[in-house]
Design a protein around this motif. Sequence first.
Motif, PDB file in Angstrom:
ATOM      1  N   GLN A   2      -7.724  28.390  30.852  1.00  0.00           N
ATOM      2  CA  GLN A   2      -6.989  27.434  30.020  1.00  0.00           C
ATOM      3  C   GLN A   2      -7.383  27.678  28.563  1.00  0.00           C
ATOM      4  N   GLN A   4      -6.924  26.643  24.329  1.00  0.00           N
ATOM      5  CA  GLN A   4      -6.565  25.624  23.348  1.00  0.00           C
ATOM      6  C   GLN A   4      -6.728  26.201  21.959  1.00  0.00           C
ATOM      7  N   SER A   6      -6.537  25.854  17.840  1.00  0.00           N
ATOM      8  CA  SER A   6      -6.744  24.838  16.810  1.00  0.00           C
ATOM      9  C   SER A   6      -6.983  25.509  15.472  1.00  0.00           C
ATOM     10  N   CYS A  21      -9.308  29.860  19.193  1.00  0.00           N
ATOM     11  CA  CYS A  21      -8.755  29.791  20.545  1.00  0.00           C
ATOM     12  C   CYS A  21      -9.932  29.604  21.485  1.00  0.00           C
ATOM     13  N   TYR A  94       0.193  30.796  18.545  1.00  0.00           N
ATOM     14  CA  TYR A  94      -0.232  30.665  19.930  1.00  0.00           C
ATOM     15  C   TYR A  94      -1.268  31.728  20.257  1.00  0.00           C
ATOM     16  N   TRP A 110      -1.400  30.900  28.240  1.00  0.00           N
ATOM     17  CA  TRP A 110      -1.014  30.555  26.879  1.00  0.00           C
ATOM     18  C   TRP A 110      -1.575  29.202  26.476  1.00  0.00           C
ATOM     19  N   GLY A 111      -1.989  29.106  25.227  1.00  0.00           N
ATOM     20  CA  GLY A 111      -2.391  27.834  24.664  1.00  0.00           C
ATOM     21  C   GLY A 111      -1.182  27.066  24.165  1.00  0.00           C
ATOM     22  N   GLN A 112      -1.419  25.886  23.644  1.00  0.00           N
ATOM     23  CA  GLN A 112      -0.319  25.001  23.276  1.00  0.00           C
ATOM     24  C   GLN A 112       0.222  25.257  21.881  1.00  0.00           C
ATOM     25  N   GLY A 113      -0.445  26.031  21.061  1.00  0.00           N
ATOM     26  CA  GLY A 113       0.044  26.321  19.721  1.00  0.00           C
ATOM     27  C   GLY A 113      -0.548  25.415  18.662  1.00  0.00           C
ATOM     28  N   THR A 114      -0.708  25.966  17.482  1.00  0.00           N
ATOM     29  CA  THR A 114      -1.176  25.201  16.330  1.00  0.00           C
ATOM     30  C   THR A 114      -0.310  25.577  15.129  1.00  0.00           C
TER      31      THR A 114
END
Length: 120
Positions: A2, A4, A6, A21, A94, A110-114
């Motif tokens: 997972q 994330q 930022s 990340c 991402y 994939w992360g959620q994007g910033t």
Amino acid sequence: VQLQASGGGLVQTGGSLRLTCAASGRTFSVNAVGWFRQAPGREREFVSTISESGGRTIYAASVKGRFTISRDNAKNTVYLQMNSLKPEDTAVYYCAAGVWSTAPRGYTYWGQGTLVTVSS
């Protein structure tokens, strides 16, 4: 795995940001990690990728010399240092983990994007 992402934000032209990340999962160190970005109305595009050990990197021509990717497998973290930012760098960024590739289809996680916004 997972992920994330930022570190995004609003910055003026010429400014800097560092994206992070953060990953969970014991398999992080066996994955290449890439950064991609997507601006409104445009397709997702490759920015940079780093190999499992951190020994190999690739940059898109548009960011080469301004962005630096790095990773710390002990912390399950990949960084994207972005300097000399331009308005055209504005996008959602991402991070993704997968095989060594510059194509989005090479990445499984994939992360959620910033959001990065560069003002002129």
